[in-house]
Design a protein around this motif. Structure first.
Motif: not given
Length: 146
Positions: A140-144
């Motif tokens: 994981f390197n992004r969060l929305d």
């Protein structure tokens, strides 16, 4: 004879090596610092939450309507808990294990995590605590949020 030759080479190297302090094993496990960027005005992070307190802290963090809270392991047996509410895409760093989310947003908003090699994982706005598998969090390197 071979042993003597090896000793003749290694002993001078050991003598010339600089002295080093012994590692302080009693200091405990070294961890890492998980980060979400950016954190917007009014958002915050609480560090060093014990594993025993993680779920109750997630519930406390997300008790207000419109809030999503993310807990992530710090590698030392403790967790960082992020209090988030602004709809945006964020960058993640040091998201390595023990990821849990409680999403208390309104209007069916989802919390979505993804990385270059992992399909998205979602936390629905249903008041449940979602625990994600460690093997997914490594990527994981992004969060929305929304």
């Amino acid at each position: 004879m071979v042993v003597t030759m090896i000793a003749a080479v290694l002993v001078p190297l050991a003598v010339s090596a600089p002295a080093q302090a012994a590692q302080n094993v009693a200091a405990g496990t070294t961890g890492w610092t998980p980060e979400i960027y950016p954190l917007f005005s009014g958002e915050w992070v609480k560090r060093d939450v014990s594993s025993a307190q993680r779920d109750s802290e997630l519930i406390w963090c997300s008790r207000a309507s419109g809030i999503a809270c993310v807990a992530i392991g710090q590698g030392d047996g403790k967790h960082s808990i992020f209090h988030l509410f602004k709809c945006d895409t964020r960058s993640l760093s040091n998201f390595i294990d023990a990821l849990s989310v409680r999403n208390n947003q309104t209007g069916g908003a989802q919390v979505r995590f993804w990385g270059p090699n992992t399909n998205p994982y979602y936390a629905l706005a249903d008041g449940n605590i979602y625990n994600f598998p460690d093997q997914a969090t490594y990527d994981f390197n992004r969060l929305d949020i929304c």
